[in-house]
Design a protein around this motif. Structure first.
Motif, PDB file in Angstrom:
ATOM      1  N   MET A 119       0.830  -1.206   0.000  1.00 20.50           N
ATOM      2  CA  MET A 119       0.000   0.000   0.000  1.00 20.50           C
ATOM      3  C   MET A 119       0.866   1.258   0.000  1.00 20.50           C
ATOM      4  O   MET A 119       0.464   2.305   0.499  1.00 20.50           O
ATOM      5  CB  MET A 119      -0.938  -0.017   1.218  1.00 20.50           C
ATOM      6  N   SER A 120       2.067   1.141  -0.574  1.00 15.61           N
ATOM      7  CA  SER A 120       2.977   2.274  -0.571  1.00 15.61           C
ATOM      8  C   SER A 120       2.406   3.463  -1.345  1.00 15.61           C
ATOM      9  O   SER A 120       2.788   4.612  -1.090  1.00 15.61           O
ATOM     10  CB  SER A 120       4.326   1.875  -1.180  1.00 15.61           C
ATOM     11  N   GLY A 121       1.480   3.200  -2.264  1.00 16.84           N
ATOM     12  CA  GLY A 121       0.882   4.271  -3.027  1.00 16.84           C
ATOM     13  C   GLY A 121       0.067   5.227  -2.177  1.00 16.84           C
ATOM     14  O   GLY A 121      -0.273   6.328  -2.626  1.00 16.84           O
ATOM     15  N   MET A 122      -0.262   4.819  -0.955  1.00 19.15           N
ATOM     16  CA  MET A 122      -1.046   5.680  -0.074  1.00 19.15           C
ATOM     17  C   MET A 122      -0.170   6.574   0.793  1.00 19.15           C
ATOM     18  O   MET A 122      -0.679   7.404   1.546  1.00 19.15           O
ATOM     19  CB  MET A 122      -1.966   4.839   0.823  1.00 19.15           C
ATOM     20  N   MET A 123       1.142   6.416   0.692  1.00 18.83           N
ATOM     21  CA  MET A 123       2.030   7.265   1.470  1.00 18.83           C
ATOM     22  C   MET A 123       2.024   8.685   0.925  1.00 18.83           C
ATOM     23  O   MET A 123       2.141   8.910  -0.279  1.00 18.83           O
ATOM     24  CB  MET A 123       3.448   6.706   1.441  1.00 18.83           C
ATOM     25  N   LEU A 124       1.864   9.630   1.816  1.00 17.14           N
ATOM     26  CA  LEU A 124       1.879  11.039   1.451  1.00 17.14           C
ATOM     27  C   LEU A 124       3.248  11.630   1.762  1.00 17.14           C
ATOM     28  O   LEU A 124       3.973  11.129   2.627  1.00 17.14           O
ATOM     29  CB  LEU A 124       0.800  11.781   2.241  1.00 17.14           C
ATOM     30  N   PRO A 125       3.622  12.709   1.083  1.00 19.75           N
ATOM     31  CA  PRO A 125       4.919  13.326   1.397  1.00 19.75           C
ATOM     32  C   PRO A 125       4.895  14.024   2.743  1.00 19.75           C
ATOM     33  O   PRO A 125       3.844  14.449   3.230  1.00 19.75           O
ATOM     34  CB  PRO A 125       5.102  14.335   0.246  1.00 19.75           C
ATOM     35  N   GLY A 126       6.057  14.122   3.343  1.00 25.35           N
ATOM     36  CA  GLY A 126       6.177  14.871   4.587  1.00 25.35           C
ATOM     37  C   GLY A 126       5.888  14.035   5.820  1.00 25.35           C
ATOM     38  O   GLY A 126       5.627  12.834   5.763  1.00 25.35           O
TER      39      GLY A 126
END
Length: 279
Positions: A119-126
């Motif tokens: 589910m790495s696509g759900m990681m947001l920046p920051g």
């Protein structure tokens, strides 16, 4: 944040293809949410009306979150329901960490795949502490359609089991809302249940998932309550994103079910004959 969908919960012999429809075994008073001590979002899909006035039979189709916390009394209850087949959409780690401990001699046929949920696509920046609810909702909305590809094979296998009459059948993941929610949307669509009803069923997860821990740890401790709610709950925008992809498929939902799930007119008619009633 591996497996956000996975951890968001924190929260009878088979009937042959040529046989008659399996006999439904209804929960007492046709309850929507099963009265289980250790149940996690364990729900009945019977009773929903279709566009042509029929109704999904009670006692044949169930959706759920993880079953690791079920008690001996819960398993006895499920045994009385006659559940024959379980489609477990969880990945290898989830199933190893929280195994479903069916009593010896009373286990249904359990179907699962060995894989690692990404589910790495759900990681947001920051920094996660800065993420807002709307940012999380946007990430989840973008991720949801990917479940159609990631779990195409498992969803198609579920339909194959249903076409073979291997019911009562339950399907589940960890929270019982994302992978399971898309599966339920496909199944109810194939049975002819109106989309508004399907969405209402999807949104019920917000009422029936396990409550978040009073003192979150790890990744969850970094999130604001609003951002955590975006990950741990469901939002209509998530499932709408799935329907939008399906609607763009040639032939819409009917074309998608035929091309991706192997459900042509003959298979759809059989599904509806098995799992719908005029009552």
């Amino acid at each position: 944040m591996r497996g956000v969908i996975a951890i968001a919960a924190l929260l009878a012999a088979p009937v042959g293809v040529g046989a008659s429809a399996p006999a439904p075994v209804a929960a007492p008073a046709h309850v929507r949410v099963l009265p289980l001590q250790g149940g996690r979002n364990f729900r009945e899909l019977g009773g929903y009306r279709t566009a042509d006035g029929r109704m999904v039979k009670w006692g044949l189709l169930y959706r759920s979150g993880q079953m690791h916390d079920l008690t001996s009394a819960d398993y006895a209850y499920l045994q009385k329901l006659g559940i024959r087949t379980v489609c477990d959409f969880r990945d290898t780690r989830e199933r190893t960490t929280e195994p479903t401990l069916w009593p010896a001699g009373h286990s249904p046929k359990v179907l699962s795949d060995d894989y690692a949920l990404d589910m790495s696509g759900m990681m947001l920046p920051g920094d996660p502490s800065t993420w807002t609810h709307e940012q999380v909702v946007s990430a989840m909305t973008a991720t949801y359609p990917k479940l159609l590809d990631q779990f195409r094979g498992q969803y198609a296998r579920m339909f194959a089991e249903l076409l073979a009459g291997h019911a009562p059948l339950a399907f589940h993941c960890t929270a019982g809302k994302d992978r399971t929610g898309v599966a339920a949307a496909l199944l109810l669509s194939a049975l002819g249940v109106p989309r508004a009803t399907i969405i209402a069923d999807y949104l019920l997860s917000n009422q029936h998932m396990a409550p978040p821990p009073a003192h979150p740890t790890g990744f969850w401790a970094k999130l604001s309550p609003e951002a955590a709610r975006g990950f741990a709950g469901v939002d209509r925008r998530y499932i709408d994103a799935v329907f939008a992809v399906i609607d763009r498929h040639p032939g819409g939902m009917a074309g998608y079910l035929k091309d991706e799930m192997g459900l042509g007119p003959k298979e759809i008619a059989r599904l509806r004959g098995l799992y719908l009633t005029r009552g």
